[in-house]
Every structure is written in structure tokens, then in C-alpha cells.
Write a protein that holds these residues in place. Structure first.
Motif, PDB file in Angstrom:
ATOM      1  N   HIS A   1       0.841  -1.190   0.000  1.00 28.71           N
ATOM      2  CA  HIS A   1       0.000   0.000   0.000  1.00 28.71           C
ATOM      3  C   HIS A   1       0.869   1.230   0.000  1.00 28.71           C
ATOM      4  N   CYS A   2       0.261   2.363  -0.351  1.00 33.94           N
ATOM      5  CA  CYS A   2       0.992   3.628  -0.374  1.00 33.94           C
ATOM      6  C   CYS A   2       1.367   3.983   1.059  1.00 33.94           C
ATOM      7  N   LEU A   3       2.643   4.332   1.280  1.00 37.42           N
ATOM      8  CA  LEU A   3       3.094   4.645   2.637  1.00 37.42           C
ATOM      9  C   LEU A   3       2.509   5.968   3.127  1.00 37.42           C
ATOM     10  N   HIS A   4       2.063   6.813   2.174  1.00 40.72           N
ATOM     11  CA  HIS A   4       1.550   8.135   2.565  1.00 40.72           C
ATOM     12  C   HIS A   4       0.070   8.071   2.908  1.00 40.72           C
ATOM     13  N   CYS A   5      -0.763   7.596   1.961  1.00 37.10           N
ATOM     14  CA  CYS A   5      -2.213   7.627   2.187  1.00 37.10           C
ATOM     15  C   CYS A   5      -2.770   6.251   2.541  1.00 37.10           C
ATOM     16  N   HIS A   6      -1.904   5.248   2.613  1.00 32.93           N
ATOM     17  CA  HIS A   6      -2.285   3.883   3.005  1.00 32.93           C
ATOM     18  C   HIS A   6      -3.317   3.219   2.093  1.00 32.93           C
TER      19      HIS A   6
ATOM     20  N   LYS B   1       4.568   8.693  -8.894  1.00 34.77           N
ATOM     21  CA  LYS B   1       3.693   9.261  -7.856  1.00 34.77           C
ATOM     22  C   LYS B   1       2.536   8.318  -7.555  1.00 34.77           C
ATOM     23  N   CYS B   2       2.007   8.406  -6.326  1.00 32.56           N
ATOM     24  CA  CYS B   2       0.834   7.610  -5.946  1.00 32.56           C
ATOM     25  C   CYS B   2      -0.366   8.106  -6.752  1.00 32.56           C
ATOM     26  N   ARG B   3      -1.181   7.164  -7.234  1.00 36.53           N
ATOM     27  CA  ARG B   3      -2.338   7.499  -8.065  1.00 36.53           C
ATOM     28  C   ARG B   3      -3.341   8.365  -7.288  1.00 36.53           C
ATOM     29  N   THR B   4      -3.478   8.115  -6.003  1.00 35.68           N
ATOM     30  CA  THR B   4      -4.487   8.809  -5.202  1.00 35.68           C
ATOM     31  C   THR B   4      -3.963  10.115  -4.604  1.00 35.68           C
ATOM     32  N   CYS B   5      -2.871  10.021  -3.830  1.00 39.27           N
ATOM     33  CA  CYS B   5      -2.444  11.217  -3.090  1.00 39.27           C
ATOM     34  C   CYS B   5      -1.346  11.993  -3.811  1.00 39.27           C
ATOM     35  N   LYS B   6      -0.850  11.456  -4.920  1.00 43.40           N
ATOM     36  CA  LYS B   6       0.166  12.138  -5.744  1.00 43.40           C
ATOM     37  C   LYS B   6       1.504  12.378  -5.034  1.00 43.40           C
TER      38      LYS B   6
HETATM   39 ZN    ZN Z   1      -0.822   7.591  -1.687  1.00 43.71          ZN
END
Ligand code: ZN
Length: 299
Positions: A69-74, A94-99
Motif C-alpha cells: 500500500h501507499c506509505l503516505h495515504c495507506h 507518484k501515488c495514483r491517489t495522493c500524488k
Molecule cells: Zn498515496
């Protein structure tokens, strides 16, 4: 020849997938390391505390840590986000959701292991016409996977984890035994050469470590040199390995030092240089030694 290239590409794909696994393992190992540091009473620095807050979920063996999972937005990653190399390029890192950025380590490790696996099959110097030959190649690839974890971890946190070095050590023993069974050669000459390789490099760097009290080289590097050295086929390779490690380190650091970005007292991760030099020596050593050092040195 064409068949070889096609099989090599298959190896490259496996390498890229394992590269993504290697980086994920690195984060997990870091979380566990910080968690055990903390519980053993070591006071984490401010940066380490922030970092631990960020990744502490990975230290648990619960369900959430099993999926990427994304470490930023989980956000849990879906299959399209997890195609090695390609996803990173399409998403622009970049993360698809939180960029928020996904580390460059992910990308470089996937590319690195992809290339390493591809090249390994393409130029593999030992015969592959028996089961032992194939097991030997697989042991080699597992060692490369451990080395990839070492490179990422050492680059980020200036530390070579003992349990990874231990894993490489066990695999290296297996590698040496299998190669002996496969390629033969006099047992006595093999053992002498093994002892020489094992003495030259770890001995020399061990000495540097003690003289400089750990300023020039870390003890983790000395320990890693033991398995890497015993896998070298012959002692002249140890000299080539030694030369390449310092040469690669010098060439990589020179621009930074010349421009003042890297101070001469900065702590530098030496593990990646050792591993890259060892990789080159193992695969092309025979060619380089014969061409540039002279065939007289090959025992
Ligand atoms: Zn993210």
C-alpha cells in the motif's frame, strides 16, 4: 543465440518482480529494526522517530502489512499499480491517489535486478546442462536478491543488516560446494584458493577497519566481504575485485567531492560499491583477468 536472448528476457522480468519485492522487504526490515531498537532502550533520533511513525505498521505481521500500500495515504495498491518498472513510469513515480512521490529506490531496484538477472543468464559462465547447473544459477539469483536488499538498505540508512549477510553467507557456501561438484578441479587447490581469497579481502579491509577505528570502512562491509570473497573462483579475482570496488567508489564520489557536495569526512555507504564490483568480477572476471592482468595469473 536468439533463444538465449528470449530466455534472458524472461529472467529479466523475474528480476524486476523480485526487485519490487526487495524494496518492500527493505521497508519491512527497517520498520522491524527501528522497532527492536526502540524496545531495547535505544533512543531514536528525531528523524528516526518521524520515520518510525511513518512505517511502523510494516513491523507488525498483521494482514495489513501483507499487501502493498501507499506509505503516505495507506491506499491498498491494485494490480495495475504493482507492475514493476512500468507502473512507476506510467504514474510518473507518484501515488495514483495522493500524488505523493513513490521513492526512486523502487524504480532503480526493479531496473537494477531486471538488468542483473537478464545479464546473468546471458553471460552465465558455467554449464547449464544438468540439474546441479540450474540449482547453482538459482542460488546465484537468490544471492543477487539479498544483495539488492543490502544496496537499498545501505544507501538509505548506512547499514548492512547482519541477517541478510548471514543469508548470503549460507548461500555462498552452497554456491561453492555446487560449483565444485559441477566443475570439479583439485580439492586441495580449491581449498587453498578459497583460503587465499577469504584472507586477502576481508583481511585487508578488516585491517583498515581496525586502523581507522571504523572511519574508512564499516564492520558490516568487512563481514559482507567474507561470503563475497569465498565465491570468487581464484585469488587473482580478489585483486580485481579490490581494484574495481575502489575504482567504482572513486568514480562515483569524485563529482560530488569536486563540487563540494560530498565532504571528505562524510559517511559513505561502501556496501553498494562492493556488491557491484563483486558482480562484475564474478561474471566477467575471467575475461578481464586474462585480457588485462595476464593469463599467467590464472592458476
Ligand atoms: Zn498515496
Amino acid at each position: 543465440m536468439m533463444d538465449n536472448v528470449i530466455i534472458s528476457i524472461f529472467f529479466g522480468i523475474v528480476g524486476a518482480i523480485l526487485g519490487s519485492f526487495a524494496v518492500a522487504s527493505t521497508w519491512r526490515l527497517r520498520a522491524r529494526q527501528l522497532s527492536s531498537d526502540k524496545s531495547s532502550g535505544y533512543r531514536l533520533s528525531k528523524e528516526e522517530k518521524t520515520e518510525f511513525e511513518f512505517i511502523k505498521n510494516l513491523a507488525k505481521d498483521g494482514k495489513s502489512s501483507k499487501y502493498s500500500h501507499c506509505l503516505h495515504c495507506h491506499r491498498q495498491l491494485n494490480a495495475f499499480d504493482m507492475v514493476p518498472i512500468i507502473s512507476w513510469v506510467i504514474l510518473g513515480g507518484k501515488c495514483r491517489t495522493c500524488k505523493k512521490p513513490i521513492g526512486k529506490a523502487e524504480f532503480f531496484t526493479e531496473v537494477g535486478l531486471c538488468v542483473a538477472f537478464f545479464v546473468s543468464y546471458l553471460v552465465w559462465p558455467l554449464p547449464l546442462n544438468s540439474l546441479i547447473g540450474w540449482v547453482l544459477l538459482i542460488v546465484w539469483l537468490l544471492i543477487l536478491l539479498c544483495c539488492a536488499i543490502h544496496i537499498v538498505y545501505d544507501s538509505k540508512w548506512l547499514l548492512l543488516l547482519d541477517n541478510i549477510t548471514m543469508m548470503i553467507f549460507i548461500l555462498s557456501i552452497l554456491f561453492v560446494v555446487l560449483r565444485y561438484v559441477l566443475a570439479g578441479g583439485g580439492l586441495q587447490a580449491t581449498l587453498i584458493s578459497l583460503a587465499l581469497s577469504a584472507a586477502i579481502l576481508p583481511g585487508l579491509y578488516g585491517l583498515l577497519y581496525f586502523i581507522s577505528k571504523g572511519a574508512w570502512i564499516g564492520f558490516g562491509d568487512v563481514k559482507l566481504l567474507i561470503p563475497l570473497s569465498i565465491m570468487l573462483p581464484n585469488w587473482p579475482y580478489a585483486l580485481l575485485f579490490l581494484f574495481l570496488a575502489n575504482f567504482i567508489g572513486f568514480v562515483t564520489l569524485l563529482p560530488g567531492m569536486a563540487s563540494g557536495k560530498v565532504s571528505s569526512t562524510a559517511r559513505i555507504p561502501f556496501g553498494p560499491f562492493l556488491i557491484i564490483a563483486w558482480f562484475i568480477t564474478m561474471l566477467w572476471g575471467k575475461y578481464i583477468v586474462q585480457t588485462y592482468i595476464g593469463s599467467a595469473f590464472i592458476l
